[in-house]
Design an enzyme around this catalytic site. Structure first.
Site, short mmCIF file in Angstrom:
data_model
loop_
_atom_site.label_atom_id
_atom_site.label_comp_id
_atom_site.label_asym_id
_atom_site.label_seq_id
_atom_site.Cartn_x
_atom_site.Cartn_y
_atom_site.Cartn_z
N GLY A 206 1.81 3.08 -2.61
CA GLY A 206 1.53 4.00 -3.70
C GLY A 206 2.20 3.60 -5.00
O GLY A 206 2.48 4.44 -5.86
N ASP B 14 0.82 -1.23 0.00
CA ASP B 14 0.00 0.00 0.00
C ASP B 14 0.85 1.26 0.00
O ASP B 14 0.42 2.31 0.52
CB ASP B 14 -0.95 0.03 1.21
N HIS C 68 -4.34 -1.20 -6.41
CA HIS C 68 -3.53 -0.05 -6.81
C HIS C 68 -4.43 1.10 -7.22
O HIS C 68 -5.15 1.02 -8.22
CB HIS C 68 -2.58 -0.45 -7.95
#
Length: 421
Positions: free
Chosen positions: A15, A13, A41
């Site tokens: 990015g 998580d 995503h």
């Protein structure tokens, strides 16, 4: 030959979808190299906000081919749903391809995943329940089905029938309803027909791009702390999200990968169980989670949140040897007067900057140093020079502790809110 691997340097998580979307605007080929639809995503660009689970984040460049690689496990039904979602929003999926050697996630994998979590009780892993672990388990046990097998309907139905017979024994033993092999095969073949010639032999495709010196991105899922071999086992994913896994899962010779970008948040988050040394609790955690919008893109579960863990990020660098790192969500820290950074762990009365195995990590306490906050909004900054001096100081400290230079800084969810340094 610019071949870039984009990998997570924390618990997932971080990015990676945003960073892939930014770089994919100049890419020719984008490959998801491991994982399944347990990924989430999130991409925010001029077309809106999208949550991608299987399709690479290069899909918003109409000139790029997007390959779901042989190292992934693919639920054909959810893939078709994702294709339909994108098409309904005006995004062409004509350039999506699925490697014919990718393994299939089938309904019994999903059922077994959730059953396994139920039986683990208090020691559950915190999986997404998407069947990814059992699909990889079948792959390793040589029971799996690969995407190419849908081309031979008779043989595919025979293999499904045998697999369902075996899995039903397990399901019924635990009080679950058995699956209908014929209906399961029908559903899979219908989805495969929707995909048509998108299912391809991956190696010739990849070799063609490499031979033309094309720009290739390798998009990972999850992060180093969830790696099957090097993560917080057993609270890990069932594949290898490291740069080494990118080579295998994409079909790219290791020596051809020229750039490895490690993606980190300016703080830490995790979804799922297992040790998370800098985790915050109570009102402080709630405030950070709400400000950052930290809820899982796949499950919607509240993410665990904490301060930046330099020991974990440095560990990821040791495993991947990042050429550079991308720091996302710096703007989330804009409101903090003081920002702790974990620089070591205290374990059994001693301090260490090494990463202990899971059982010991559960006992470790973070040792913090504190950086001064900047208390100025960074969301409008579009250059490094436009950032507050103290924000730059924080970033410089992160870079020093991790051991790699920072090349990208995220100050908002949108593509345009990304500073290239």
């Amino acid at each position: 030959m610019p071949i870039t691997a984009i990998v997570g340097a924390q618990w997932g998580d971080e990015g990676k979808g945003k960073i892939t979307d930014v770089l994919a605007q100049d890419a020719d080929l984008v490959i998801r190299f491991q994982g399944g639809d347990n990924a989430g995503h999130t991409v925010v660009n001029d077309r809106g906000e999208f949550k991608l689970h299987l399709i690479p984040a290069g899909i918003f460049n109409p000139d790029a081919v997007n390959l779901i690689g042989p190292g992934t496990v693919v639920n054909l039904l959810t893939l078709v749903e994702e294709l339909d979602m994108l098409e309904a929003r005006g995004i062409s999926t004509a350039n999506v391809r699925v490697a014919d050697r990718a393994h299939l996630v089938l309904p019994y994998h999903v059922m077994l995943d959730r059953l396994d979590e139920r039986e683990r009780g208090r020691r559950k892993l915190g999986t997404t329940g998407r069947g990814v672990g059992p699909a990889y388990a079948d792959k390793v046990a040589r029971h799996g089905l690969q995407a190419y097998e849908v081309r031979d309907e008779r043989r595919f139905r025979e293999r499904i029938a045998r697999s369902v017979e075996l899995k039903n024994r397990i399901l019924e033993a635990y009080g679950e309803q058995p699956l209908d092999a014929g209906q399961l095969a029908d559903d899979q073949l219908e989805a495969a027909a929707r995909l048509g010639d998108r299912i391809v032999s991956a190696l010739p495709l990849v070799e063609d791009f490499v031979s033309r010196d094309a720009r290739v991105l390798l998009e990972g899922q999850l992060g180093a702390m969830r790696d099957l071999d090097w993560g917080i086992y057993p609270f890990v994913t069932s594949s290898n999200p490291l740069a080494g896994g990118a080579s295998i899962g994409a079909g790219i010779p290791p020596r051809l990968i020229t750039r490895v970008i490690g993606v980190v948040k300016a703080y830490s988050t995790a979804v799922g169980e297992g040790p998370f040394p800098t985790e915050l609790h109570g009102p402080e955690a709630d405030a950070l989670r709400e400000r950052a919008g930290e809820y899982g893109a796949t499950t919607g579960r509240p993410r665990r949140v904490g301060w930046f863990d330099a020991v974990a990020a440095r560990y990821a660098h040791r495993l991947n040897l990042f050429t550079d790192i991308a720091v996302t969500k710096l703007d989330v820290l804009d409101v903090h007067e003081r920002i702790p950074i974990a620089v070591r762990y205290r374990l059994n009365g001693m301090e260490t900057d090494d990463m202990p195995p899971t059982g010991l990590l559960e006992q470790a306490q973070p040792v913090y140093e504190t950086a001064p906050g900047w208390c100025v909004a960074t969301t409008s900054a579009r250059s490094r020079e436009a950032l507050p001096r103290r924000a730059l100081g924080y970033l410089d400290r992160v870079s020093t502790l991790v051991g790699a230079p920072i090349s990208m800084i995220g100050v908002g969810p949108e593509r345009k809110a990304t500073i290239l340094t």
